[in-house]
Design a protein around this motif. Structure first.
Motif, PDB file in Angstrom:
ATOM      1  N   HIS A   7      -1.887   7.806   3.817  1.00 29.20           N
ATOM      2  CA  HIS A   7      -2.817   7.829   4.953  1.00 29.20           C
ATOM      3  C   HIS A   7      -2.402   6.846   6.030  1.00 29.20           C
ATOM      4  CE1 HIS A   7      -5.547  10.187   2.591  1.00 29.20           C
ATOM      5  NE2 HIS A   7      -5.577   9.275   1.651  1.00 29.20           N
ATOM      6  N   ASN A  27      -4.085   8.421  -5.337  1.00 31.80           N
ATOM      7  CA  ASN A  27      -5.339   8.977  -4.820  1.00 31.80           C
ATOM      8  C   ASN A  27      -5.816  10.012  -5.832  1.00 31.80           C
ATOM      9  OD1 ASN A  27      -5.387   7.745  -2.088  1.00 31.80           O
ATOM     10  ND2 ASN A  27      -3.535   8.970  -1.764  1.00 31.80           N
ATOM     11  N   ASN A  62      -7.368  -2.325  -0.893  1.00 32.46           N
ATOM     12  CA  ASN A  62      -7.414  -1.977   0.539  1.00 32.46           C
ATOM     13  C   ASN A  62      -6.881  -0.576   0.812  1.00 32.46           C
ATOM     14  OD1 ASN A  62      -8.371  -4.505   0.961  1.00 32.46           O
ATOM     15  ND2 ASN A  62      -6.443  -5.354   1.719  1.00 32.46           N
ATOM     16  N   LYS A  63      -6.092  -0.040  -0.112  1.00 31.85           N
ATOM     17  CA  LYS A  63      -5.644   1.349   0.032  1.00 31.85           C
ATOM     18  C   LYS A  63      -6.585   2.287  -0.727  1.00 31.85           C
ATOM     19  CE  LYS A  63      -0.678   0.056   0.192  1.00 31.85           C
ATOM     20  NZ  LYS A  63       0.621   0.240  -0.507  1.00 31.85           N
ATOM     21  N   GLY A  64      -7.737   1.795  -1.149  1.00 32.96           N
ATOM     22  CA  GLY A  64      -8.739   2.645  -1.779  1.00 32.96           C
ATOM     23  C   GLY A  64      -8.613   2.752  -3.288  1.00 32.96           C
ATOM     24  N   GLU A  65      -7.809   1.902  -3.899  1.00 29.17           N
ATOM     25  CA  GLU A  65      -7.653   1.978  -5.349  1.00 29.17           C
ATOM     26  C   GLU A  65      -8.926   1.516  -6.044  1.00 29.17           C
ATOM     27  OE1 GLU A  65      -3.801   1.185  -8.056  1.00 29.17           O
ATOM     28  OE2 GLU A  65      -4.707  -0.629  -7.295  1.00 29.17           O
ATOM     29  N   SER A  66      -9.291   2.197  -7.126  1.00 27.75           N
ATOM     30  CA  SER A  66     -10.507   1.829  -7.862  1.00 27.75           C
ATOM     31  C   SER A  66     -10.270   0.554  -8.659  1.00 27.75           C
ATOM     32  CB  SER A  66     -10.889   2.944  -8.824  1.00 27.75           C
ATOM     33  OG  SER A  66      -9.941   3.007  -9.884  1.00 27.75           O
TER      34      SER A  66
END
Lengths: 296, 296, 296
Positions: free
Chosen positions: A211, A252, B73-77
């Motif tokens: 992204h 993701n 910050n890259k959306g990792e859980s």
């Protein structure tokens, strides 16, 4: 070590074998007091921590460096920053930077510089851990079929891996949104549709949807990507019996891969992370030995 | 260790005794090379540093983790982040997170996870150091009267402490703005006005006004709070001769407590911090021994 | 150690000699387990890393402290933060803070505090490394002519250095934009034009243009500054044969100094950084020995 291109296949094989030895329990501790530092100018959990642990396992002293509080905020150049770190007595640095081929401006730095990732260009330590993971599974590269799915053009992982695998005798296939592929992206392999590719390959490498690197908005949603190009449960069932799944992470979930497949039997995602520490130990050890340091 | 509720009183007593032994000079160094990391997704000086020092005193290698530069910050859980750290070879993690019971999603993590504070829920290591500080003073819990003043409902410290103290035989009183108390907040003790409470207690625990946790604006100013509910010099003079003052810090000087009382004779505020290192040593040692690690 | 003013010339000489001994290969390792921490509330690469490496070379355990994630964000005072770090068992701290003479509020701290720079005031460890670099070159201070060019008034480096050099028998000259000089700035030396000064001095110390400290906008551009006050190639050629160039860094290349001169033969810029580690070792060792710690 900056790029895969600069490495002979002989040298790649030597590093992979050393990494495999570490994975099987070999240890090495440097002699004397040796300092290193990881200069990461881009976010990273796994690569930075992986280098950090590799360095500690080799007995190095890891000097903390926080890019966000450093003098680069006062406009200092990368060269001056690295030259500073060198002057302070640090004996090896690992660098990740947003800039492609940042290392070209570091010619006058005398200590070894390990590339932890440059822009959309190279990520040789990731390549080494991927190669090592494949070798661990199949005991060879020659004749293997490897599929790489995703944004090959913007992925430093894909570029390094495809080149290395081709040179080592594997056959590389690519897939993903066709608009992401041009001639440059296809130097080291052939484009196939995902559903064709999935039946062929021994190794399926999924790339992260970056992204943060796409300038234009993506022309499809995450769930569309998953349906069209992602590893769904149906596609996973169509894979060869012994084939493995790889992903450089962070994943993701539900986009590149169905969330239930992340830890499935043929997934090597967390194994890759384990191997990363061993690959980096091999890379750092090689770099320091070239400078005359010894290990016991 | 996630919550106080999960601990038997026998286990609480064992950890408190081990912590007291460390305070009196006992040392323990782990055998072999063991890595830990402190994943703090919320600001903290004292808790994070306290764990860090405790780990070093036990001979662990502390692998740095900077939440603000990590792949979250890259959306990792959280799960994928912790699983990554585990895969990289880290043997124990301490986690603080804004989310209540974040640990419920970490069931598949195989290395020990120590709770360094979750949302408004639990803070077991703070509880242990508080219990240890009280025991150090009085040599018992049974029959002690402990007053907790402040926003009990939103305080993870208050919840853990009140439950543990009640179970260990102490009598718990609460005070503070009445609108902050409801049935849930009063499970483990009784509400008294500050001026009633002050005469009764052996231990006065002041809570921090958690500006950052209150959704609605506070209905009074800092100086009003001090006058109505804070420990003023007058109230301090009304305390029992042997009674002690505790505060988990950071202190809002002049709000919860008169600034001149922070280091007064009956204050144990900085003693609590000292004890925090020993309590965390005891907690980590217990967790690692359960995994088969040994100390010398 | 807070300021140069507090140090006798005898003590300055002792520290400089100890630092020179470290530069020539002397080592010292502390006995026992000793913790230190670097509390830097202002950006810094070189000073913080330099202290960090000095501490590790002395065998100290360096406890990480990240100001941006600390409880100062919850409004905690510097005193309470340092007192906390002390209570946690840290045996020495180095502090850099934006506030002039921040150390005045730390009187009740019992562990040694080393000043890593306060506001526009003092920077004694930089002074020590500069003195050491000069002594290394000339074997004396008495009779040397030292020119300091730049914003002397706002430079903590210039203030400390000018005072120390004057006291040690050197003659100090200043230059730079005249509006930056007033009586206060000229206590320890004489103003000359850059072109006069350049012929006179044995040591040319260039100061960094502190963009971030100037309240008003500068009345000239970077290239104007370079032409009027910077070290151009022409000016460098006018220097005495044995004269050296110093700069505390980070350098604004092409402003204070022509970029090609940064690593020229008479430049000691990177040597200063090397020496910084040795100077800090000497400072820390002295501070800890005063507390009764021993080194082997």
């Amino acid at each position: 070590m900056f790029t895969i291109t600069e490495l002979s296949t002989e040298r790649i094989n030597r590093i992979v074998q050393e990494a495999l030895a570490f994975a099987e329990g070999k240890t090495a501790k440097i002699e004397g007091e040796v300092f290193c530092s990881n200069l990461f100018f881009e976010d990273s959990t796994r690569t930075k921590t992986s280098f950090d642990i590799a360095e500690r396992k080799l007995g190095l002293q890891v000097v903390p460096f926080d890019a966000s509080n450093s003098s680069v905020n006062k406009g200092e150049s990368l060269y001056d920053t690295v030259k500073t770190i060198e002057s302070l007595g640090v004996n090896l640095v690992v660098i990740r930077d947003k800039k492609d081929r940042y290392f070209d401006e570091l010619k006058n730095v005398k200590i070894p510089v390990i590339n932890g990732g440059d822009g959309t260009g190279n990520h040789p330590s990731q390549c080494m851990l991927d190669l090592m993971t494949i070798y661990q599974e199949f005991g060879k590269f020659e004749g293997l079929k490897v599929g790489i799915v995703g944004d090959v053009k913007h992925s430093r992982v894909a570029n390094s891996n495809a080149e290395a695998l081709r040179r080592l005798g594997a056959k590389v296939y690519f897939s993903g949104p066709e608009q992401w592929f041009d001639e440059g992206a296809l130097i080291n392999g052939t484009y196939l549709s995902v559903d064709e590719l999935i039946h062929e390959v021994d190794v399926l490498m999924l790339l992260r949807i970056q992204h943060e690197r796409h300038d234009a908005k993506m022309s499809f949603s995450a769930s569309e990507y998953h349906k069209k190009y992602g590893l769904t449960k149906e596609r996973e069932r169509a894979m060869k019996k012994e084939a493995i799944i790889m992903h450089p992470a962070p994943i993701n979930r539900g986009v590149e891969i169905d969330t239930d497949l992340v830890e499935c039997e043929r997934s090597r995602v967390f194994r890759q992370m384990q191997n990363g520490v061993f690959a980096r130990m091999a890379i750092i050890k090689e770099a320091l030995e070239k400078e005359g340091y010894t290990f016991k």
